[in-house]
Design a protein around this motif. Structure first.
Motif, PDB file in Angstrom:
ATOM      1  N   VAL A  68     -19.910  14.206  32.181  1.00 53.34           N
ATOM      2  CA  VAL A  68     -18.828  14.778  31.367  1.00 53.34           C
ATOM      3  C   VAL A  68     -19.370  15.247  30.023  1.00 53.34           C
ATOM      4  CG1 VAL A  68     -16.715  14.182  30.117  1.00 53.34           C
ATOM      5  CG2 VAL A  68     -16.972  13.526  32.503  1.00 53.34           C
ATOM      6  N   LEU A  69     -20.241  14.441  29.416  1.00 51.69           N
ATOM      7  CA  LEU A  69     -20.829  14.849  28.130  1.00 51.69           C
ATOM      8  C   LEU A  69     -21.673  16.107  28.271  1.00 51.69           C
ATOM      9  CD1 LEU A  69     -21.828  11.384  26.595  1.00 51.69           C
ATOM     10  CD2 LEU A  69     -19.944  12.882  25.921  1.00 51.69           C
ATOM     11  N   VAL A  70     -22.434  16.210  29.330  1.00 51.81           N
ATOM     12  CA  VAL A  70     -23.258  17.403  29.552  1.00 51.81           C
ATOM     13  C   VAL A  70     -22.372  18.627  29.766  1.00 51.81           C
ATOM     14  CG1 VAL A  70     -24.862  18.475  31.197  1.00 51.81           C
ATOM     15  CG2 VAL A  70     -25.270  16.140  30.399  1.00 51.81           C
ATOM     16  N   ILE A  71     -21.283  18.467  30.511  1.00 58.28           N
ATOM     17  CA  ILE A  71     -20.365  19.584  30.737  1.00 58.28           C
ATOM     18  C   ILE A  71     -19.727  20.020  29.417  1.00 58.28           C
ATOM     19  CG2 ILE A  71     -18.139  20.189  31.783  1.00 58.28           C
ATOM     20  CD1 ILE A  71     -19.013  18.493  34.214  1.00 58.28           C
ATOM     21  N   LEU A  72     -19.290  19.043  28.601  1.00 53.91           N
ATOM     22  CA  LEU A  72     -18.688  19.389  27.311  1.00 53.91           C
ATOM     23  C   LEU A  72     -19.687  20.072  26.381  1.00 53.91           C
ATOM     24  CD1 LEU A  72     -16.473  16.246  26.644  1.00 53.91           C
ATOM     25  CD2 LEU A  72     -15.723  18.544  27.320  1.00 53.91           C
ATOM     26  N   MET A  73     -20.935  19.604  26.391  1.00 51.51           N
ATOM     27  CA  MET A  73     -21.959  20.257  25.563  1.00 51.51           C
ATOM     28  C   MET A  73     -22.217  21.678  26.055  1.00 51.51           C
ATOM     29  SD  MET A  73     -24.588  17.067  24.874  1.00 51.51           S
ATOM     30  CE  MET A  73     -25.965  18.136  24.926  1.00 51.51           C
ATOM     31  N   GLY A  74     -22.251  21.863  27.349  1.00 47.84           N
ATOM     32  CA  GLY A  74     -22.433  23.210  27.898  1.00 47.84           C
ATOM     33  C   GLY A  74     -21.284  24.122  27.512  1.00 47.84           C
ATOM     34  N   MET A  75     -20.053  23.613  27.566  1.00 48.14           N
ATOM     35  CA  MET A  75     -18.893  24.421  27.165  1.00 48.14           C
ATOM     36  C   MET A  75     -18.973  24.788  25.682  1.00 48.14           C
ATOM     37  SD  MET A  75     -15.918  22.432  29.311  1.00 48.14           S
ATOM     38  CE  MET A  75     -14.598  23.190  28.408  1.00 48.14           C
ATOM     39  N   ALA A  76     -19.422  23.833  24.860  1.00 44.65           N
ATOM     40  CA  ALA A  76     -19.558  24.110  23.426  1.00 44.65           C
ATOM     41  C   ALA A  76     -20.613  25.177  23.170  1.00 44.65           C
ATOM     42  CB  ALA A  76     -19.899  22.824  22.686  1.00 44.65           C
ATOM     43  N   LEU A  77     -21.730  25.085  23.864  1.00 49.78           N
ATOM     44  CA  LEU A  77     -22.786  26.101  23.688  1.00 49.78           C
ATOM     45  C   LEU A  77     -22.311  27.481  24.133  1.00 49.78           C
ATOM     46  CD1 LEU A  77     -25.954  24.122  24.845  1.00 49.78           C
ATOM     47  CD2 LEU A  77     -25.292  24.753  22.509  1.00 49.78           C
ATOM     48  N   ILE A  78     -21.589  27.536  25.233  1.00 48.43           N
ATOM     49  CA  ILE A  78     -21.058  28.824  25.710  1.00 48.43           C
ATOM     50  C   ILE A  78     -20.063  29.385  24.696  1.00 48.43           C
ATOM     51  CG2 ILE A  78     -19.581  29.863  27.474  1.00 48.43           C
ATOM     52  CD1 ILE A  78     -20.992  28.043  29.505  1.00 48.43           C
ATOM     53  N   ALA A  79     -19.216  28.508  24.140  1.00 46.20           N
ATOM     54  CA  ALA A  79     -18.234  28.973  23.151  1.00 46.20           C
ATOM     55  C   ALA A  79     -18.926  29.514  21.901  1.00 46.20           C
ATOM     56  CB  ALA A  79     -17.298  27.825  22.781  1.00 46.20           C
ATOM     57  N   VAL A  80     -19.971  28.816  21.419  1.00 47.63           N
ATOM     58  CA  VAL A  80     -20.703  29.289  20.236  1.00 47.63           C
ATOM     59  C   VAL A  80     -21.393  30.607  20.538  1.00 47.63           C
ATOM     60  CG1 VAL A  80     -22.681  28.799  18.725  1.00 47.63           C
ATOM     61  CG2 VAL A  80     -20.983  27.015  19.217  1.00 47.63           C
ATOM     62  N   ALA A  81     -22.028  30.704  21.709  1.00 44.52           N
ATOM     63  CA  ALA A  81     -22.714  31.946  22.077  1.00 44.52           C
ATOM     64  C   ALA A  81     -21.726  33.100  22.205  1.00 44.52           C
ATOM     65  CB  ALA A  81     -23.476  31.751  23.381  1.00 44.52           C
ATOM     66  N   ALA A  82     -20.570  32.853  22.809  1.00 49.57           N
ATOM     67  CA  ALA A  82     -19.562  33.905  22.955  1.00 49.57           C
ATOM     68  C   ALA A  82     -19.054  34.339  21.573  1.00 49.57           C
ATOM     69  CB  ALA A  82     -18.411  33.410  23.816  1.00 49.57           C
ATOM     70  N   PHE A  83     -18.834  33.366  20.678  1.00 49.70           N
ATOM     71  CA  PHE A  83     -18.377  33.698  19.330  1.00 49.70           C
ATOM     72  C   PHE A  83     -19.402  34.579  18.615  1.00 49.70           C
ATOM     73  CE2 PHE A  83     -18.478  32.624  14.798  1.00 49.70           C
ATOM     74  CZ  PHE A  83     -17.225  33.090  14.415  1.00 49.70           C
ATOM     75  N   LEU A  84     -20.680  34.203  18.695  1.00 48.73           N
ATOM     76  CA  LEU A  84     -21.719  34.984  18.019  1.00 48.73           C
ATOM     77  C   LEU A  84     -21.846  36.380  18.615  1.00 48.73           C
ATOM     78  CD1 LEU A  84     -24.487  32.265  17.566  1.00 48.73           C
ATOM     79  CD2 LEU A  84     -22.977  33.227  15.802  1.00 48.73           C
ATOM     80  N   LEU A  85     -21.768  36.498  19.925  1.00 44.79           N
ATOM     81  CA  LEU A  85     -21.867  37.817  20.548  1.00 44.79           C
ATOM     82  C   LEU A  85     -20.673  38.699  20.199  1.00 44.79           C
ATOM     83  CD1 LEU A  85     -23.305  36.966  24.093  1.00 44.79           C
ATOM     84  CD2 LEU A  85     -24.439  38.211  22.235  1.00 44.79           C
ATOM     85  N   ILE A  86     -19.485  38.117  20.214  1.00 44.55           N
ATOM     86  CA  ILE A  86     -18.293  38.891  19.883  1.00 44.55           C
ATOM     87  C   ILE A  86     -18.343  39.343  18.419  1.00 44.55           C
ATOM     88  CG2 ILE A  86     -15.776  38.708  19.570  1.00 44.55           C
ATOM     89  CD1 ILE A  86     -15.761  36.937  22.103  1.00 44.55           C
ATOM     90  N   ARG A  87     -18.781  38.457  17.519  1.00 45.91           N
ATOM     91  CA  ARG A  87     -18.865  38.822  16.102  1.00 45.91           C
ATOM     92  C   ARG A  87     -19.887  39.932  15.878  1.00 45.91           C
ATOM     93  NH1 ARG A  87     -20.680  34.611  11.522  1.00 45.91           N
ATOM     94  NH2 ARG A  87     -22.681  35.606  11.877  1.00 45.91           N
ATOM     95  N   ARG A  88     -20.981  39.859  16.630  1.00 44.90           N
ATOM     96  CA  ARG A  88     -22.012  40.895  16.493  1.00 44.90           C
ATOM     97  C   ARG A  88     -21.506  42.239  16.997  1.00 44.90           C
ATOM     98  NH1 ARG A  88     -28.089  40.891  19.038  1.00 44.90           N
ATOM     99  NH2 ARG A  88     -28.737  42.786  17.977  1.00 44.90           N
ATOM    100  N   VAL A  89     -20.824  42.213  18.155  1.00 41.82           N
ATOM    101  CA  VAL A  89     -20.306  43.448  18.734  1.00 41.82           C
ATOM    102  C   VAL A  89     -19.243  44.047  17.788  1.00 41.82           C
ATOM    103  CG1 VAL A  89     -18.939  44.405  20.629  1.00 41.82           C
ATOM    104  CG2 VAL A  89     -20.869  42.901  21.113  1.00 41.82           C
ATOM    105  N   LEU A  90     -18.334  43.228  17.294  1.00 44.44           N
ATOM    106  CA  LEU A  90     -17.281  43.718  16.407  1.00 44.44           C
ATOM    107  C   LEU A  90     -17.854  44.147  15.052  1.00 44.44           C
ATOM    108  CD1 LEU A  90     -14.353  41.240  17.109  1.00 44.44           C
ATOM    109  CD2 LEU A  90     -14.617  43.607  17.888  1.00 44.44           C
ATOM    110  N   GLY A  91     -18.931  43.525  14.596  1.00 43.06           N
ATOM    111  CA  GLY A  91     -19.558  43.877  13.309  1.00 43.06           C
ATOM    112  C   GLY A  91     -20.215  45.244  13.360  1.00 43.06           C
TER     113      GLY A  91
END
Length: 94
Positions: A68-91
């Motif tokens: 469960v901890l590994v899954i939650l960490m993976g979800m957090a990493l995906i969320a951070v990566a998606a946020f950074l990619l979206i911010r870069r694309v919108l920037g």
């Protein structure tokens, strides 16, 4: 008194036919020592199986928690990566 009744043995020697179960009582039976040893063996085996079962349940629980901890960490990493990619694309568009 140990052993069979002597009066019944005398009947057998004289040729009388009677069923005397206590004459043959000692043959074919296991003594209490072997039954006690068998009970002790079963008890030790049961305790061993209980300990192994408990350890397997604990190991499974730990693996589930780690999973469960590994899954939650993976979800957090995906969320951070998606946020950074979206911010870069919108920037770049502005």
């Amino acid at each position: 008194m140990n052993g069979p009744d002597p009066s019944r043995r005398a009947l057998l020697r004289e040729g009388h036919s009677c069923i005397c179960p206590d004459v043959f009582a000692m043959e074919g039976r296991k003594g209490p020592e072997s039954e006690g040893g068998q009970e002790a063996t079963v008890t030790v085996l049961a305790m061993f199986l209980l300990i192994i079962g408990a350890l397997l349940i604990l190991l499974g629980t730990v693996l589930v928690v780690v999973g469960v901890l590994v899954i939650l960490m993976g979800m957090a990493l995906i969320a951070v990566a998606a946020f950074l990619l979206i911010r870069r694309v919108l920037g770049r568009r502005q």
